[in-house]
Design a protein around this motif. Structure first.
Motif, short mmCIF file in Angstrom:
data_model
loop_
_atom_site.label_atom_id
_atom_site.label_comp_id
_atom_site.label_asym_id
_atom_site.label_seq_id
_atom_site.Cartn_x
_atom_site.Cartn_y
_atom_site.Cartn_z
N ALA A 291 62.32 -12.38 111.59
CA ALA A 291 61.12 -11.93 112.30
C ALA A 291 60.07 -13.04 112.39
O ALA A 291 59.14 -12.93 113.20
N LEU A 292 60.20 -14.09 111.60
CA LEU A 292 59.26 -15.21 111.70
C LEU A 292 59.57 -16.10 112.90
O LEU A 292 58.75 -16.96 113.25
N THR A 293 60.74 -15.89 113.50
CA THR A 293 61.29 -16.75 114.56
C THR A 293 61.46 -18.17 114.03
O THR A 293 61.08 -18.49 112.90
N GLY A 294 62.01 -19.03 114.82
CA GLY A 294 62.16 -20.42 114.42
C GLY A 294 63.58 -20.81 114.12
O GLY A 294 64.28 -20.13 113.35
N SER A 295 64.03 -21.90 114.71
CA SER A 295 65.35 -22.45 114.46
C SER A 295 65.27 -23.95 114.69
O SER A 295 64.27 -24.46 115.19
N SER B 268 67.96 -19.16 121.93
CA SER B 268 67.13 -19.91 122.86
C SER B 268 67.62 -21.35 122.99
O SER B 268 67.71 -21.90 124.10
N GLN B 269 67.96 -21.96 121.87
CA GLN B 269 68.53 -23.31 121.92
C GLN B 269 69.83 -23.32 122.70
O GLN B 269 70.08 -24.22 123.51
N ALA C 6 65.93 -35.93 124.09
CA ALA C 6 64.68 -36.07 124.83
C ALA C 6 64.58 -35.01 125.92
O ALA C 6 63.50 -34.42 126.13
N GLU C 7 65.69 -34.74 126.59
CA GLU C 7 65.66 -33.72 127.64
C GLU C 7 65.46 -32.33 127.06
O GLU C 7 64.71 -31.52 127.62
N PHE C 8 66.09 -32.06 125.94
CA PHE C 8 65.91 -30.76 125.29
C PHE C 8 64.45 -30.55 124.91
O PHE C 8 63.86 -29.49 125.19
N LEU C 9 63.84 -31.54 124.28
CA LEU C 9 62.45 -31.42 123.87
C LEU C 9 61.51 -31.33 125.06
O LEU C 9 60.51 -30.59 125.03
N ARG C 10 61.83 -32.06 126.12
CA ARG C 10 61.01 -31.96 127.33
C ARG C 10 61.03 -30.55 127.88
O ARG C 10 59.99 -30.00 128.24
N ARG C 11 62.21 -29.94 127.91
CA ARG C 11 62.32 -28.57 128.42
C ARG C 11 61.54 -27.60 127.52
O ARG C 11 60.87 -26.69 128.01
N MET C 12 61.66 -27.76 126.22
CA MET C 12 60.95 -26.87 125.32
C MET C 12 59.44 -27.00 125.46
O MET C 12 58.71 -26.01 125.47
N GLU C 13 58.97 -28.22 125.59
CA GLU C 13 57.53 -28.46 125.59
C GLU C 13 56.88 -28.21 126.95
O GLU C 13 55.69 -27.91 127.02
N THR C 14 57.64 -28.36 128.03
CA THR C 14 57.06 -28.19 129.36
C THR C 14 57.55 -26.92 130.04
O THR C 14 56.78 -25.99 130.24
N ALA C 15 58.83 -26.86 130.34
CA ALA C 15 59.37 -25.70 131.06
C ALA C 15 59.19 -24.41 130.27
O ALA C 15 58.92 -23.35 130.83
#
Length: 395
Positions: free
Chosen positions: A240-244, A101-102, A255-264
């Motif tokens: 299976a816990l997901t998360g990275s 996903s990242q 900042a752009e990466f976090l914006r995409r994760m939190e909004t888009a």
């Protein structure tokens, strides 16, 4: 004496919704095969991780949570300091649901449709799917061929190098010099680097160059756009816990990466059990990891010994990292399709064929499991190779 961890006792994973065990028919068309496929292990995760998960569940409230807190950040910093002697800037940390996903988000940030994305071949199939699924052009260069790497990076529309460090499926550990040369090439041609280091914690001890060098060290020596993406889930076996999580060099890119994760993507709140597992693993799980890695190294040594007797023409040696035995069968004159038929229909085992990674004639055998299962898999492979080399059809 280390902790008395038990890796020999098999844990029944059937009926647990396991992709490797219960989903084998999706790839091989047949149920009830003994699987050596997807890269998770058949071992329970570290007891220290399980204890932390139980304690968190006993609290009873599983509400929205945040990864932007000191317990998580300091655990990651502690891990990099104690395992790699690397001091990281925790202000560069980001979080996501998975490494792929990242990768997808970064590719969307740093490339446009039709742009070139360079990878080393053979290539992890998840990279291929991510790149081509976004409409980018996948451009492969053979592992170790630096001339081909420079040729591809120098193309005007090459925008990103996706580096698998250590490399999947070969288990290659890049040396510090190799990484430095790669960084210099990427900077020279203005190509961003995304370094997937999810296999880093499984580098085996011994041998020249068998020390993982985090990309943060390489990036710190120069400029260029870069990201390191990883997770504790591979080494500690809790995917299976997901998360990275990742580290992104440029503040604007973070900042752009976090914006995409939190909004888009709507992913402002991470999975709390994943955070719990990461913190416990990085704070208290080192002894378990050392033990399981040593056990897997024994499994790989067994594979090497057995193949040296049964198929000496292969000259196979264990990988420098990981629990995936990448075996070149071309020296035995093996037809991959015929071998897969024998393995599935006669031997009743599921072993990944090299064509999945763009390398016909190879197999990828997962040995992250009890020794008894490894023995069964290797014996099935040896019999399969003998069958197809004695008869073109394998019958």
């Amino acid at each position: 004496m280390g902790a008395p961890y038990d890796f020999d006792t098999a844990i029944d994973r059937r009926g647990t919704w396991s992709v490797q065990w219960d989903g084998v028919a999706d790839r091989f068309g047949v149920d009830s095969l003994l699987p050596f496929t997807i890269s998770d292990m058949d071992f329970a995760t570290a007891p220290e991780v399980l204890a932390a998960l139980r304690a968190r569940l006993e609290h009873g409230v599983l509400g929205y949570t945040t990864w932007q807190q000191d317990d998580f950040r300091s655990a990651v910093a502690h891990w990099y300091s104690t395992r790699y002697g690397a001091e990281i800037d925790t202000g560069q940390l980001v979080y996501g649901p998975s490494v792929l996903s990242q990768l997808s988000q970064l590719l969307q940030m740093w490339t446009g449709e039709g742009d070139g994305v360079v990878v080393h071949t053979p290539v992890y199939d998840g990279f291929r799917k991510a790149v081509t699924g976004l409409g980018r052009e996948l451009r492969g260069v053979p592992v170790g061929d630096e001339e081909a790497l420079e040729r591809e990076l120098s193309r005007r529309d090459a925008k990103v190098l996706v580096l698998c460090s250590p490399h999947n499926p070969t288990g290659r550990v890049w040396t510090a010099d190799e990484l430095a040369r790669t960084a210099a090439l990427a900077e020279r041609y203005g190509v961003a680097v995304i370094s997937d280091e999810i296999h880093a914690d499984f580098v085996h001890e011994g041998g020249v160059g068998r020390v993982h060098v985090p990309w943060t060290r390489v990036a710190g020596a120069g400029g260029g756009r870069w990201a390191l993406i990883t997770s504790g889930s591979k080494a500690f076996n809790f995917p299976a816990l997901t998360g990275s999580y990742g580290l992104i060099g440029d503040a604007g890119d973070r900042a752009e990466f976090l914006r995409r994760m939190e909004t888009a993507e709507g992913l402002a709140s991470p999975a709390v059990l994943s955070l719990t597992a990461h913190i416990a693993a990085y704070r208290d799980g080192a002894a378990w990891l050392d033990a399981v890695r040593a056990y897997v190294a024994g499994n790989l040594a067994y594979v090497a010994e057995r193949l040296s007797v049964a198929l000496p023409e292969l000259g196979w040696e264990p990988p420098q990292a990981g629990y995936l035995a990448w075996i070149d069968l071309r020296g035995a004159g093996v037809d991959e399709a015929a071998l897969q038929r024998v393995l599935v229909e006669r031997e009743k085992v599921a072993i990944m064929g090299g064509s999945v990674y763009g390398a016909p004639g190879f197999v990828r055998l997962n040995v992250g499991c009890p020794r008894e299962k490894v023995v069964r898999g290797v014996e099935a492979l040896v019999r399969g190779v003998e069958a197809v080399t004695s008869s073109p059809s394998g019958v």
